[in-house]
Design an enzyme around this catalytic site. Sequence first.
Site, PDB file in Angstrom:
ATOM      1  N   ARG A 194      77.550  45.791  24.790  1.00  0.00           N
ATOM      2  CA  ARG A 194      77.182  44.669  25.679  1.00  0.00           C
ATOM      3  C   ARG A 194      76.503  45.163  26.967  1.00  0.00           C
ATOM      4  O   ARG A 194      76.942  46.103  27.602  1.00  0.00           O
ATOM      5  CB  ARG A 194      78.460  43.900  26.026  1.00  0.00           C
ATOM      6  CG  ARG A 194      78.274  42.722  26.973  1.00  0.00           C
ATOM      7  CD  ARG A 194      78.633  43.066  28.394  1.00  0.00           C
ATOM      8  NE  ARG A 194      78.613  41.880  29.253  1.00  0.00           N
ATOM      9  CZ  ARG A 194      78.649  41.926  30.579  1.00  0.00           C
ATOM     10  NH1 ARG A 194      78.711  43.072  31.194  1.00  0.00           N
ATOM     11  NH2 ARG A 194      78.627  40.823  31.283  1.00  0.00           N
ATOM     12  N   GLY A 196      75.238  43.445  30.664  1.00  0.00           N
ATOM     13  CA  GLY A 196      75.263  42.225  31.473  1.00  0.00           C
ATOM     14  C   GLY A 196      73.959  42.077  32.237  1.00  0.00           C
ATOM     15  O   GLY A 196      72.912  42.586  31.824  1.00  0.00           O
ATOM     16  N   ASP A 197      74.036  41.390  33.357  1.00  0.00           N
ATOM     17  CA  ASP A 197      72.840  41.168  34.177  1.00  0.00           C
ATOM     18  C   ASP A 197      72.450  42.383  35.004  1.00  0.00           C
ATOM     19  O   ASP A 197      71.284  42.537  35.387  1.00  0.00           O
ATOM     20  CB  ASP A 197      73.103  40.001  35.142  1.00  0.00           C
ATOM     21  CG  ASP A 197      74.276  40.316  36.076  1.00  0.00           C
ATOM     22  OD1 ASP A 197      75.360  40.675  35.556  1.00  0.00           O
ATOM     23  OD2 ASP A 197      74.109  40.243  37.301  1.00  0.00           O
ATOM     24  N   GLY A 223      77.885  38.194  33.952  1.00  0.00           N
ATOM     25  CA  GLY A 223      76.484  38.532  33.705  1.00  0.00           C
ATOM     26  C   GLY A 223      75.787  37.611  32.728  1.00  0.00           C
ATOM     27  O   GLY A 223      74.607  37.285  32.896  1.00  0.00           O
ATOM     28  N   THR A 272      80.829  44.180  40.426  1.00  0.00           N
ATOM     29  CA  THR A 272      79.631  44.992  40.626  1.00  0.00           C
ATOM     30  C   THR A 272      79.333  45.183  42.103  1.00  0.00           C
ATOM     31  O   THR A 272      79.535  44.250  42.875  1.00  0.00           O
ATOM     32  CB  THR A 272      78.419  44.219  40.051  1.00  0.00           C
ATOM     33  OG1 THR A 272      78.613  44.088  38.679  1.00  0.00           O
ATOM     34  CG2 THR A 272      77.099  44.894  40.328  1.00  0.00           C
ATOM     35  N   THR A 320      76.318  39.043  41.318  1.00  0.00           N
ATOM     36  CA  THR A 320      77.552  39.625  40.793  1.00  0.00           C
ATOM     37  C   THR A 320      78.292  38.525  40.047  1.00  0.00           C
ATOM     38  O   THR A 320      78.060  37.341  40.286  1.00  0.00           O
ATOM     39  CB  THR A 320      78.424  40.211  41.932  1.00  0.00           C
ATOM     40  OG1 THR A 320      79.606  40.793  41.365  1.00  0.00           O
ATOM     41  CG2 THR A 320      78.841  39.159  42.938  1.00  0.00           C
ATOM     42  N   GLY A 321      79.163  38.931  39.137  1.00  0.00           N
ATOM     43  CA  GLY A 321      79.917  37.940  38.378  1.00  0.00           C
ATOM     44  C   GLY A 321      79.574  37.985  36.904  1.00  0.00           C
ATOM     45  O   GLY A 321      79.052  38.988  36.406  1.00  0.00           O
TER      46      GLY A 321
HETATM   47  N1  ASP Z   1      77.635  41.228  36.673  1.00  0.00           N
HETATM   48  C1  ASP Z   1      78.398  42.269  36.038  1.00  0.00           C
HETATM   49  C2  ASP Z   1      78.273  42.156  34.546  1.00  0.00           C
HETATM   50  O1  ASP Z   1      78.305  41.059  34.035  1.00  0.00           O
HETATM   51  C3  ASP Z   1      79.837  42.256  36.364  1.00  0.00           C
HETATM   52  C4  ASP Z   1      80.201  42.176  37.785  1.00  0.00           C
HETATM   53  O2  ASP Z   1      79.511  41.608  38.615  1.00  0.00           O
HETATM   54  O3  ASP Z   1      81.247  42.692  38.099  1.00  0.00           O
HETATM   55  O4  ASP Z   1      78.223  43.183  33.919  1.00  0.00           O
END
Ligand code: ASP
Length: 332
Positions: A220, A222-223, A246, A192, A243-244
């Site tokens: 789905r 995410g965050d 979610g 992200t 990021t990461g």
């Molecule tokens: N945080 C994002 C999600 O879980 C993914 C990402 O950070 O790449 O959708």
Amino acid sequence: MDRRKFVRLGAVGVAAAVVKPSLAAENLSTEKSQKFVAITKPVMISTWNHGLEANKAGWEVLKKGGSSLDAVEAGARVTESDIKNRSVGIGGMPDRDGNVTLDACIMDWESRCGSVGYLEGIAHPISVARHIMDNTPHVMLVGLGAKKYALKNKFETIKTPLPEVKEEWKKWKKEQAELAKKPEINHENHDTIGLLAMDADGRISGACTTSGWAYKLPGRLGDSPIIGAGLFIDQEVGGAVATGLGESIIRIAGAHTVVELMRHGRSAQEACKEAVDRLISKHKDMTGLQCGFLAVDKFGNVGAYSVFNGFNFALRTNDKEELVDAKHDRSW
Ligand code: ASP
């Protein structure tokens, strides 16, 4: 008075009431932040190396005295348009049915915010999120409703997935049919872009935009579209983006947690680390648990921390334009 105007006036009233931070919080922040480089305004930080290009666009706005809100939107749009980026916008990876669904949110110094989730076929989810914030009484629109809103407001459409992404998806489907019950977690498919900017007037805004977890279950979220998880701003304190993975960020209301830790006296860096510690403490299984937080405090000090190594962010100030490796808890 229409509802929107009422809500806005209400927000201004609240902002006016809290404009002077509590003495205790101010002292603590100043004290702690002396351990970190105090950066002159404006400042812009964005996740990962694609943040460098995004910051360039944001900086064009900031250097002319523009607002942090315009800056983060301009930066996010650059990454959304990048067809080589597999985790944001037009080049994003699809869900397990082969559909690319996009999530984004935006927030400013008056705690105004807008968000879209599960949006398909629209080039700039971040601008749809901003449009919702500016023109409706709502914060969040998802799925077909979000698409209908975007089309009605003449947002540019796109055809996704890109042909090459579709080919990759077909290959994945063939090879990984067995994983159908459990989506693969892989830190490489979390990328992200999250952006934070403080403009010359000290006003903080943030944005994040993503295609989410590659090969996620359809539906789905995410965050990233969730205010408080992927992004949170409180002008009295600072802002944070995540990021990461979610799902793990949502569990601790990640970005909000970082901001609240700063409110209680942690520096931007300490707050990011403590949020990572808390996130780790909620997970027995560390498989694929890559998450990173970025934060800026109301003085312009920045911080970043991730669970594993490999997270970096782009920093832009009057005299710096660089990619910085975030500190981390453990190594792969
Ligand atoms: N945080 C994002 C999600 O879980 C993914 C990402 O950070 O790449 O959708």
